[in-house]
Design an enzyme around this catalytic site. Structure first.
Site, PDB file in Angstrom:
ATOM      1  N   ARG A  33      -3.225   4.502   1.059  1.00  0.00           N
ATOM      2  CA  ARG A  33      -4.209   4.301   2.137  1.00  0.00           C
ATOM      3  C   ARG A  33      -5.164   5.483   2.181  1.00  0.00           C
ATOM      4  O   ARG A  33      -4.877   6.531   1.614  1.00  0.00           O
ATOM      5  CB  ARG A  33      -3.460   4.172   3.484  1.00  0.00           C
ATOM      6  CG  ARG A  33      -2.511   2.987   3.495  1.00  0.00           C
ATOM      7  CD  ARG A  33      -1.556   2.986   4.684  1.00  0.00           C
ATOM      8  NE  ARG A  33      -0.570   1.922   4.496  1.00  0.00           N
ATOM      9  CZ  ARG A  33       0.536   2.061   3.738  1.00  0.00           C
ATOM     10  NH1 ARG A  33       0.790   3.205   3.128  1.00  0.00           N
ATOM     11  NH2 ARG A  33       1.379   1.049   3.563  1.00  0.00           N
ATOM     12  N   GLN A  98       9.328   9.011   0.054  1.00  0.00           N
ATOM     13  CA  GLN A  98       8.949   7.589   0.027  1.00  0.00           C
ATOM     14  C   GLN A  98       8.356   7.261  -1.342  1.00  0.00           C
ATOM     15  O   GLN A  98       8.107   6.113  -1.655  1.00  0.00           O
ATOM     16  CB  GLN A  98       7.899   7.285   1.109  1.00  0.00           C
ATOM     17  CG  GLN A  98       8.369   7.594   2.514  1.00  0.00           C
ATOM     18  CD  GLN A  98       7.212   7.586   3.480  1.00  0.00           C
ATOM     19  OE1 GLN A  98       6.828   6.542   4.029  1.00  0.00           O
ATOM     20  NE2 GLN A  98       6.631   8.745   3.697  1.00  0.00           N
ATOM     21  N   HIS A 116      12.433   4.689  -1.166  1.00  0.00           N
ATOM     22  CA  HIS A 116      11.861   3.430  -1.651  1.00  0.00           C
ATOM     23  C   HIS A 116      12.214   3.178  -3.113  1.00  0.00           C
ATOM     24  O   HIS A 116      11.541   2.407  -3.794  1.00  0.00           O
ATOM     25  CB  HIS A 116      10.331   3.437  -1.473  1.00  0.00           C
ATOM     26  CG  HIS A 116       9.925   3.354  -0.026  1.00  0.00           C
ATOM     27  ND1 HIS A 116       8.726   3.836   0.439  1.00  0.00           N
ATOM     28  CD2 HIS A 116      10.579   2.888   1.064  1.00  0.00           C
ATOM     29  CE1 HIS A 116       8.656   3.640   1.754  1.00  0.00           C
ATOM     30  NE2 HIS A 116       9.775   3.077   2.149  1.00  0.00           N
ATOM     31  N   CYS A 127      21.574 -10.452 -12.303  1.00  0.00           N
ATOM     32  CA  CYS A 127      22.936  -9.873 -12.371  1.00  0.00           C
ATOM     33  C   CYS A 127      22.977  -8.428 -11.899  1.00  0.00           C
ATOM     34  O   CYS A 127      24.013  -7.769 -11.983  1.00  0.00           O
ATOM     35  CB  CYS A 127      23.472  -9.966 -13.812  1.00  0.00           C
ATOM     36  SG  CYS A 127      22.630  -8.861 -14.956  1.00  0.00           S
ATOM     37  N   THR A 186       1.944  12.014   4.356  1.00  0.00           N
ATOM     38  CA  THR A 186       2.324  10.634   4.697  1.00  0.00           C
ATOM     39  C   THR A 186       1.640  10.189   5.989  1.00  0.00           C
ATOM     40  O   THR A 186       1.528  10.960   6.925  1.00  0.00           O
ATOM     41  CB  THR A 186       3.862  10.477   4.807  1.00  0.00           C
ATOM     42  OG1 THR A 186       4.184   9.147   5.202  1.00  0.00           O
ATOM     43  CG2 THR A 186       4.499  11.488   5.749  1.00  0.00           C
TER      44      THR A 186
HETATM   45  N1  APR Z   1      -2.208  16.620   0.159  1.00  0.00           N
HETATM   46  C1  APR Z   1      -1.454  16.166   1.204  1.00  0.00           C
HETATM   47  N2  APR Z   1      -1.633  14.961   1.801  1.00  0.00           N
HETATM   48  C2  APR Z   1      -2.630  14.193   1.314  1.00  0.00           C
HETATM   49  C3  APR Z   1      -3.458  14.583   0.226  1.00  0.00           C
HETATM   50  C4  APR Z   1      -3.206  15.861  -0.352  1.00  0.00           C
HETATM   51  N3  APR Z   1      -3.938  16.329  -1.382  1.00  0.00           N
HETATM   52  N4  APR Z   1      -4.354  13.580  -0.007  1.00  0.00           N
HETATM   53  C5  APR Z   1      -4.093  12.606   0.883  1.00  0.00           C
HETATM   54  N5  APR Z   1      -3.066  12.968   1.687  1.00  0.00           N
HETATM   55  C6  APR Z   1      -2.443  12.222   2.785  1.00  0.00           C
HETATM   56  C7  APR Z   1      -3.348  11.226   3.470  1.00  0.00           C
HETATM   57  O1  APR Z   1      -4.076  11.858   4.520  1.00  0.00           O
HETATM   58  C8  APR Z   1      -2.323  10.234   4.035  1.00  0.00           C
HETATM   59  O2  APR Z   1      -1.838  10.667   5.306  1.00  0.00           O
HETATM   60  O3  APR Z   1      -1.402  11.453   2.224  1.00  0.00           O
HETATM   61  C9  APR Z   1      -1.173  10.304   3.030  1.00  0.00           C
HETATM   62  C10 APR Z   1      -1.101   9.086   2.128  1.00  0.00           C
HETATM   63  O4  APR Z   1      -0.776   8.002   2.950  1.00  0.00           O
HETATM   64  P1  APR Z   1      -0.223   6.655   2.305  1.00  0.00           P
HETATM   65  O5  APR Z   1      -1.008   6.328   1.091  1.00  0.00           O
HETATM   66  O6  APR Z   1      -0.087   5.646   3.402  1.00  0.00           O
HETATM   67  O7  APR Z   1       1.212   7.088   1.759  1.00  0.00           O
HETATM   68  P2  APR Z   1       2.600   6.982   2.469  1.00  0.00           P
HETATM   69  O8  APR Z   1       2.540   7.433   3.888  1.00  0.00           O
HETATM   70  O9  APR Z   1       3.577   7.668   1.572  1.00  0.00           O
HETATM   71  O10 APR Z   1       2.900   5.381   2.421  1.00  0.00           O
HETATM   72  C11 APR Z   1       4.184   4.978   2.812  1.00  0.00           C
HETATM   73  O11 APR Z   1       3.620   2.722   2.139  1.00  0.00           O
HETATM   74  O12 APR Z   1       2.715   1.230   0.634  1.00  0.00           O
HETATM   75  C12 APR Z   1       3.901   1.793   1.086  1.00  0.00           C
HETATM   76  O13 APR Z   1       5.880   2.021  -0.137  1.00  0.00           O
HETATM   77  C13 APR Z   1       4.590   2.554  -0.006  1.00  0.00           C
HETATM   78  O14 APR Z   1       5.894   4.594   0.156  1.00  0.00           O
HETATM   79  C14 APR Z   1       4.650   3.985   0.527  1.00  0.00           C
HETATM   80  C15 APR Z   1       4.567   3.762   2.019  1.00  0.00           C
END
Ligand code: APR
Length: 244
Positions: A33, A98, A116, A127, A186
């Site tokens: 995202r 995750q 995950h 199986c 995250t």
């Molecule tokens: N350093 C730290 N954080 C960062 C960086 C960076 N360089 N670049 C982006 N981010 C942050 C963003 O601001 C955002 O908050 O990383 C986060 C990425 O968010 P997501 O893509 O939603 O990742 P995540 O929270 O791990 O998603 C959770 O969603 O689609 C499912 O299973 C998938 O494990 C995943 C879960």
């Protein structure tokens, strides 16, 4: 802020890390995202188990393109290595991730709870036999089980699937024991993973968050918000910890 975060980590009895896609962005893996997010380009349904079961080949083609073609080439970054160093210096008990990219293990972390699952393994839907990715030729899609000819899927948790029992138990145990949690990269939008930081918080843990942008945690559970990219923040934090 970095000074305070370093003191909390250094003086904590048990500190755990909770990581998401953001920690791997600087290794070249796009997040799901936000800016350059995968879900801006691909439909998340390819990671829905019902869709996978009914559109196996199409789902596999996209999964191979997004993950397997890319994942073989990526390496851990300074943030992954910093967490491995904290563990080696007995300042981190485990990483709950995750992410399915294996980069924490590649960086040398020993205790990693893969909430995950992991792309490094495939599992037979018929199986349940597991294979290392290196044992399977992904030029033929969908890959099939050598034992029963059933369809193989990446051993990652698709939307609609249950979290691996052991990863879930170990992760929630950590929320009861840790007095410090470091959240890195995250959004906090996906359950049940997003319950982990709030469970840690309600058990009295201090929450340090590293993210260049505000997340669902920032104004709810975070005690110290280090508004930085993962590598920059972890390098600054390690520097402060060394000086304590
Ligand atoms: N350093 C730290 N954080 C960062 C960086 C960076 N360089 N670049 C982006 N981010 C942050 C963003 O601001 C955002 O908050 O990383 C986060 C990425 O968010 P997501 O893509 O939603 O990742 P995540 O929270 O791990 O998603 C959770 O969603 O689609 C499912 O299973 C998938 O494990 C995943 C879960």
């Amino acid at each position: 802020m970095y000074e305070k975060a370093a003191q909390i980590i250094k003086s904590s009895k048990r500190c755990a890390a909770f990581t998401g896609a953001g920690i791997s962005v600087e290794s070249g893996i796009p997040p799901f995202r936000g800016k350059n997010g995968l879900w801006n380009k691909y439909d998340p349904q390819i990671f829905d188990i019902q869709y996978f079961n009914s559109h196996t080949r199409q789902s596999w083609e996209v999964i191979r393109e997004i993950f397997y073609d890319l994942f073989g080439k990526v390496k851990p970054n300074a943030a992954h290595y910093a967490l491995a160093e904290l563990e080696a210096n007995n300042m981190l008990s485990s990483v709950i991730t995750q992410n399915v990219d294996n980069l924490h293990y590649d960086a040398g972390s020993k205790i990693v709870h893969e909430f995950h699952g992991s792309l490094k393994k495939l599992v037979c839907l018929n199986c349940a036999t597991k294979y290392k990715i290196s044992q399977i030729d992904l030029n033929i899609l969908p890959p099939v089980c050598k034992k029963c000819n059933g369809i193989l899927k990446p051993d990652v948790i698709f939307f609609g699937e249950a979290i691996p029992e052991s990863a879930s138990t170990m992760s929630f145990n950590e929320t009861r024991k840790a007095d410090c949690f470091i959240l890195i990269g995250t959004t906090g939008t996906v359950a049940p993973a997003n319950m982990i930081p709030s469970a840690a918080k309600s058990n009295g843990a201090k929450i340090i968050e590293i993210n260049p942008y505000v997340s669902e945690y920032t104004n709810s559970v975070t005690d110290i918000f280090l508004e930085e990219k993962a590598t920059t923040a972890m390098e600054k934090l390690m520097d402060k910890i060394e000086k304590l």
